[in-house]
Design an enzyme around this catalytic site. Sequence first.
Site, PDB file in Angstrom:
ATOM      1  N   GLY A 318       0.838  -1.204   0.000  1.00 49.39           N
ATOM      2  CA  GLY A 318       0.000   0.000   0.000  1.00 49.39           C
ATOM      3  C   GLY A 318       0.873   1.255   0.000  1.00 49.39           C
ATOM      4  O   GLY A 318       1.936   1.291  -0.625  1.00 49.39           O
ATOM      5  N   SER A 319       0.456   2.262   0.727  1.00 50.51           N
ATOM      6  CA  SER A 319       1.141   3.546   0.677  1.00 50.51           C
ATOM      7  C   SER A 319       2.541   3.510   1.244  1.00 50.51           C
ATOM      8  O   SER A 319       3.319   4.441   1.017  1.00 50.51           O
ATOM      9  CB  SER A 319       0.327   4.600   1.424  1.00 50.51           C
ATOM     10  N   THR A 320       2.909   2.480   1.964  1.00 47.78           N
ATOM     11  CA  THR A 320       4.279   2.432   2.485  1.00 47.78           C
ATOM     12  C   THR A 320       5.275   2.267   1.338  1.00 47.78           C
ATOM     13  O   THR A 320       6.476   2.439   1.523  1.00 47.78           O
ATOM     14  CB  THR A 320       4.477   1.266   3.480  1.00 47.78           C
ATOM     15  N   PHE A 321       4.778   1.921   0.179  1.00 42.58           N
ATOM     16  CA  PHE A 321       5.620   1.761  -0.983  1.00 42.58           C
ATOM     17  C   PHE A 321       5.982   3.104  -1.620  1.00 42.58           C
ATOM     18  O   PHE A 321       6.931   3.213  -2.408  1.00 42.58           O
ATOM     19  CB  PHE A 321       4.873   0.881  -1.997  1.00 42.58           C
ATOM     20  N   LYS A 322       5.236   4.115  -1.280  1.00 43.47           N
ATOM     21  CA  LYS A 322       5.346   5.382  -2.002  1.00 43.47           C
ATOM     22  C   LYS A 322       6.722   6.017  -1.912  1.00 43.47           C
ATOM     23  O   LYS A 322       7.158   6.697  -2.846  1.00 43.47           O
ATOM     24  CB  LYS A 322       4.275   6.366  -1.514  1.00 43.47           C
TER      25      LYS A 322
END
Lengths: 624, 388
Positions: A318-322
């Site tokens: 999820g957004s931790t990949f950003k």
Amino acid sequence: MTSPQEDRQRLTRRAFLIGGAKALVLGGLAARMYQLQVLEGDRYRTLAEENRINVKFHAPRRGDILDRFGRPLALNKRTYRVLVTPEAVRDVEAALDRLHAIQPISPEERARIMKLIRRNPGFVPVATHEHLDWEAVARISVRAPDLPGVDVVQVSQRLYPEGPAAAHPIGYVGAVTEKDLTDEPVLSLPDMRIGKAGVERVYDLALRGEAAESKVEVNAVGRIVRELERDPGVSGDTLVSTLDLELQRFAYRRMGEETGAVVVMDVATGDVLTLTSNPGFDPNVFAQGISSDMWRALSSDPLSPLTNKAVVGQYAPGSTFKMLVALAALENGVVTPGNGFYCNGVHKLGRGRFHCWRRTGHGWMTMNEAIAQSCDIYFYEVARKVGVDKIAEMARQFGLGSRTGIDLPSEAKGLIPTKAWKKRALNQTWQLGETLIAGIGQGFVLTTPLQLAVMTARLVNGGKAVKPRLMRQRGDRERAVDAPPVGIAQENLATILEAMRSVTSGPRGTARGAQIRDKEFRMGGKTGTSQVRRIGKEERRLGVRKNEELPRRFRDHSLFVGYAPLDRPRYACAVMVEHGGSGSKVAAPMARDVLLEAQTRGSADWRPALAPDARAAFDAKDKG
Amino acid sequence: MRRWRGSVVAARPAARPLRRTEELGARLARVDWLLVIAVTGIALIGVGMLYSAAGGSASPWASRHAVRYAAGLAVMLGLAVFGLRRCFALAYVGYAACFLLLILVAVIGTGAGATRWIDLGVMRLQPSELMKVALVLALARLMHGAGPDLTDRLHVLGPALVLIAAPAALVLKQPDLGTAALIVAGGVVILFLAGVAWWKFGLAAAGAAAAAPVAWSFLHDYQRARVLTFLEPERDPLGAGYHILQSMIALGSGGAFGKGWMQGTQAHLSFLPEKHTDFVFTMLGEELGLAGGVFVLILFAVVIGRLYRIGLLAESRFGRLTALGVATTLFLYVFVNVAMVMGLAPVVGVPLPFVSYGGTAMLTLQIGLGLALAVAVDRRESLDAARR
């Protein structure tokens, strides 16, 4: 007409013939003796020795596993076994009755004991009780004069004082099965236990030690006549792990009823301070021999208590990949920190519409704000510009998409998609829309919580490719491991760190509610919400709009990656709560508590081992 | 020695006792003492081995063995002075008596799985053993009476073969394959020495070879198993092959000089069965090594050699055949037993003379040796008056 002389001569001739034959035969016998006794003498001496000498093995003492401060994670407990030697007892039934009066024997057990006694020669002892504690043994020993032929022997049993809290990284031991057998004779001992999971398994040979041998002389029926030699053997090595026992306990309790995982690492050395997976199981039940009912219950439990979700569970980040998407864009000069994109809540691509989690949009977003507020539209744009292959390259350098190499028996690789991968694995062409989805850490992208912790560590330790480990190396103190640099420009890293700071400290950061109050222990990080399933049109029509309204198993996973303290990061942490909903609500507060605990305890500090005190206190408790 | 006929009656009684004692002394002087010493030596080794086999104790075997040997020695010397003539006269009687005993055994014999013994209370008598010597004596007499020319004739050869075959058949029925074979072998050697033509033996050998498959089918299962196990002991290492393998291991592990008297580990830890009877040579080999074993074989060679000497020096055909027949009997015992314990022959339960514990075998051989000594003492006796 034969004359007497002729007759005599003939007899003499024939007699010599026979006599010669006899001499030859006697010579042959002597030659055979020579062959057996001199030429093959050594071989027969060996066989004779093998006949009469039995080598008996005793299981070696298994090494302890300690935490980084010398506190016990896996130990040997003394338990006791009661043996009856039938030929030393006049009346076996009476002896069993007397034993039963002190320590009960169930009717099935009794039947089994009698069967063994009937089957074996009288000098073979049969066990009547197992796993007795000191008290029970004391009661039996006191009546020793009434119980001739009854012996008590000590048997080591593995003990895990932390129970479920450290079950996943430490693992457990179990009996040797067919598959495990090698030429090692000690593996055939009935009491031998070998590591089956976790660190117990990976370091089994070091923990095992070497068996004690005693050579005994036996006669033709196998009765021991006397002992010839004894070799005491070698105890297994004591291993010191990188875990902080008390932090591990804290993390386990903090997880409570949630299922998921928590990983905390030292960013400079790669020491894993905590590796928790919930729900856990009590490894002590394996030490005594787990019943098939319990085994079935554990393995078929839908929450998978036997699975170490921290290293085996694969989830969309999820957004931790950003951060990685942003870093890829910066490194490839596709955007600058100041570049902005406008988020109005939706991004059109061909006939598809890609939404931001904030339906109304965020407005004008620069990189810092986009990360702090986790704007999806910004990252759709950036991902589109960078391309999935460049994103994948960056992800790999931060430890995603392949095994981290931690010392545990099984680890999942995760998945970082590329165009080539899709062709190879699915025989399809990569679609641009999939790049967009990958940009927000969904779609094909899969990571394990450990990988996310490693990623965070590499981001905050100045861009060094640190590797996670569970065992302290010999003779090493607090020393930064010489990890090679990932090869990212320092100012780009700084930008990202600044952004992660804003997540928790900025006015609109998604995790600002979870910030640590203590200034010196402040943390930075990134929330993530990993979608399990999209809410379809039909459900929307029926009024289901919010994720929380879906049945549990369809709810999003809650993620948070964090680091602390802000100015000089030492700890990196990844928290994943299955079906927990939004990252900021569940995972971030958990990470806050864990990171605060780690800092106040000084988990990553080096201290001389507390071993002697801790062990002494434990031993005293065991004896009492 | 010439007989006086007639008158001087008064002189005879007075002279007789003196002559008797003189005769006795003279006769004893003609006994082959080297042979007696050699046999006694073997028996002493036997006592030593039985002492060790009992774990360092004279009972239950060593002391009894010594007593029996001493009694047998008296019999031996007694036969020596008894006189060849009298032995000659009693040859057929002895044979008949043994034969009757064999029939008796078939009727009322005792013994586990095989009826071989008659229980006399004091000891158990095994007539098949006695038969070996009785046959030698009877055949010797037959051949002596027939003379060298008639030996080959059917009317002599026929009865000879019957004399051999009849007891052999009875023994075979017991069933005791080993002893039957030894009886036949001993008899055949005597026929050979007596002068039966070569080609007749060839014929017999061919006939035996042809009859072998038929004979095989008559064998009991356990007898067949014995032969097969002999050929390949590893077939059944825990069953029938066990004794042979253990025997070879024990013997081989003795090395050149043995582990020392009473130090035989295999024997003392019960790995070696029957160590006081059939496998006593193995224990000897384990404890006294190649040196000890060869020494015992040399002692036996001395005894057999002396028997040959007695035989070849005797004047009468009877004497020659008797001595050589006894030599052959003794040789066959030694050969079969030693070959068996070393894995060169099937296990057939033949004891080692004067070393193995057991009554009848030792007694039989001592009778045989006594007869041979009688031949030695009366070597110049031609027994012409007795020829038909």
